[in-house]
Design an enzyme around this catalytic site. Structure first.
Site, short mmCIF file in Angstrom:
data_model
loop_
_atom_site.label_atom_id
_atom_site.label_comp_id
_atom_site.label_asym_id
_atom_site.label_seq_id
_atom_site.Cartn_x
_atom_site.Cartn_y
_atom_site.Cartn_z
N ASP A 37 0.85 -1.18 0.00
CA ASP A 37 0.00 0.00 0.00
C ASP A 37 0.89 1.23 0.00
O ASP A 37 2.07 1.17 0.39
CB ASP A 37 -0.91 0.01 1.23
CG ASP A 37 -2.10 0.94 1.08
OD1 ASP A 37 -3.17 0.47 0.65
OD2 ASP A 37 -1.96 2.14 1.38
N VAL A 59 2.08 2.34 -6.78
CA VAL A 59 1.95 1.57 -8.02
C VAL A 59 2.32 2.39 -9.25
O VAL A 59 2.54 1.83 -10.33
CB VAL A 59 0.53 0.99 -8.17
CG1 VAL A 59 0.23 0.00 -7.06
CG2 VAL A 59 -0.53 2.10 -8.21
N ASN A 84 -5.27 -4.21 -7.11
CA ASN A 84 -6.49 -3.69 -6.50
C ASN A 84 -6.45 -2.19 -6.28
O ASN A 84 -7.50 -1.53 -6.25
CB ASN A 84 -6.74 -4.40 -5.16
CG ASN A 84 -7.75 -3.67 -4.31
OD1 ASN A 84 -8.95 -3.72 -4.55
ND2 ASN A 84 -7.27 -2.94 -3.30
N TYR A 149 -13.16 7.99 -14.42
CA TYR A 149 -12.89 6.73 -13.70
C TYR A 149 -13.20 5.55 -14.62
O TYR A 149 -12.40 4.60 -14.74
CB TYR A 149 -13.75 6.69 -12.44
CG TYR A 149 -13.73 5.36 -11.72
CD1 TYR A 149 -12.68 5.02 -10.88
CD2 TYR A 149 -14.79 4.46 -11.85
CE1 TYR A 149 -12.67 3.81 -10.20
CE2 TYR A 149 -14.78 3.25 -11.18
CZ TYR A 149 -13.73 2.93 -10.36
OH TYR A 149 -13.73 1.72 -9.69
N THR A 187 -17.29 0.11 0.70
CA THR A 187 -15.97 0.29 1.30
C THR A 187 -15.76 1.78 1.49
O THR A 187 -16.57 2.61 1.05
CB THR A 187 -14.87 -0.27 0.38
OG1 THR A 187 -14.85 0.50 -0.84
CG2 THR A 187 -15.11 -1.74 0.04
N PRO A 188 -14.64 2.18 2.12
CA PRO A 188 -14.38 3.62 2.30
C PRO A 188 -14.42 4.44 1.02
O PRO A 188 -14.66 5.64 1.06
CB PRO A 188 -12.99 3.63 2.94
CG PRO A 188 -12.94 2.36 3.74
CD PRO A 188 -13.67 1.36 2.89
N MET A 189 -14.22 3.80 -0.14
CA MET A 189 -14.29 4.53 -1.41
C MET A 189 -15.67 5.14 -1.62
O MET A 189 -15.80 6.18 -2.29
CB MET A 189 -13.93 3.60 -2.57
CG MET A 189 -13.89 4.30 -3.92
SD MET A 189 -13.40 3.22 -5.29
CE MET A 189 -11.62 3.18 -5.06
N ARG A 193 -20.06 9.00 -0.23
CA ARG A 193 -20.68 9.30 -1.52
C ARG A 193 -22.21 9.19 -1.48
O ARG A 193 -22.84 9.21 -2.54
CB ARG A 193 -20.16 8.32 -2.58
CG ARG A 193 -18.65 8.28 -2.72
CD ARG A 193 -18.11 9.48 -3.43
NE ARG A 193 -16.66 9.40 -3.62
CZ ARG A 193 -15.95 10.31 -4.25
NH1 ARG A 193 -16.54 11.37 -4.78
NH2 ARG A 193 -14.64 10.18 -4.36
#
Length: 276
Positions: A37, A59, A84, A149, A187-189, A193
């Site tokens: 990460d 990455v 991921n 995206y 998830t936190p993403m 939202r």
């Protein structure tokens, strides 16, 4: 008799959310997992219960990805690399400045390319291995409000399938590339939202848990397939819309309405009972 070595897997973006769920599921399934990460402290903490093997990784850095692949191969056969790591920015395409567009493509597309090629440099030498790219349903159809995206994920899908064909043409029959395309994942993403009009596409279908997606990733790791959507019916639905672009555009108001309803539904589910 010496027991067989555990297969080695690398998971990027594994400090939390889906990446951590995938790493946990792989560990339970018998893999030796290197969690990576951008945040070294967070991924170190996440890796502690899973054998403690972690490393910081951006990455976007091609050389760093190559070093991680070499590190993993030093522990045994690098059997699996899971790309991921990803970021989401919502809004109309013209609302994103050049730096934002570049960041989305650098992480979601180029970052996964870097990981794929780093892994393949090892796997081609071994003669076997598997790269699993977490793509999203947004890689199968244009997602209004998540346009850039989705573009980054479309590019990753094309790169993955083209690379798989390149491997076969080069004679690599036991080196695989798979794409996992899940629906929206809680998830936190997506946690912030629920009032974002740009994120409605992520709430139009089945809101999945990270554990559900991770379980499918483990099965896919064991039995590679070029493209897997989750749930399957949503993959068929969005592919139909992708094949009929005029219909897809005409249905945009319905997509928006379904997404807003999904956001309200998820808000009710995620609000503690004593706050309702």
């Amino acid at each position: 008799m010496t027991p067989p070595a555990r297969p080695v897997a690398v998971v990027t973006g594994a400090a939390g959310g889906l990446g951590h769920a995938i790493a946990t599921a792989l560990h339970t399934d018998g893999w030796s997992v290197l969690l990576t990460d951008l945040d070294p402290a967070a991924v170190r903490s996440a890796a502690a219960p899973l054998g403690g093997w972690s490393a910081a990784l951006d990455v976007r850095d091609e050389d760093a990805c190559a070093a991680i692949a070499a590190n993993a191969a030093g522990r045994g056969d690098l059997a699996l690399w899971v790309n991921n790591a990803g970021i989401l920015v919502t809004g109309a395409s013209w609302e994103h400045d050049a730096a934002t567009r570049r960041r989305l493509l650098d992480v979601n597309t180029h970052g996964a390319m870097n990981g794929t090629l780093a892994a393949l440099s090892v796997m081609r030498g071994q003669g076997h291995g598997h790269v699993l790219n977490v793509v999203s349903l947004a890689g199968l159809v244009a997602a209004p409000g998540e346009t850039v995206y989705a573009a980054s994920k479309h590019a990753l899908l094309a790169f993955s399938l083209g690379t798989l064909s390149d491997l076969r043409m080069a004679g690599y029959r036991r080196v695989n590339v798979s794409c996992l395309c899940p629906d929206g994942i809680w998830t936190p993403m997506l946690h912030d939202r629920l009032d974002d009009p740009g994120a409605v596409a992520s709430f139009t279908g089945s809101m999945l848990t990270a554990q559900q997606v991770a379980a499918r990733a483990v099965r896919l790791a064991r039995r590679p397939r070029p493209v897997v959507s989750l749930p399957r019916w949503r993959g068929a639905q969005v592919r139909l819309l992708d094949a009929l672009p005029r219909l897809a555009v005409a249905l945009t108001p319905l997509v928006r309405a379904a997404g807003r309803a999904g956001q309200r539904r998820q808000r009710r589910r995620s609000t503690p009972p004593d706050r309702r």
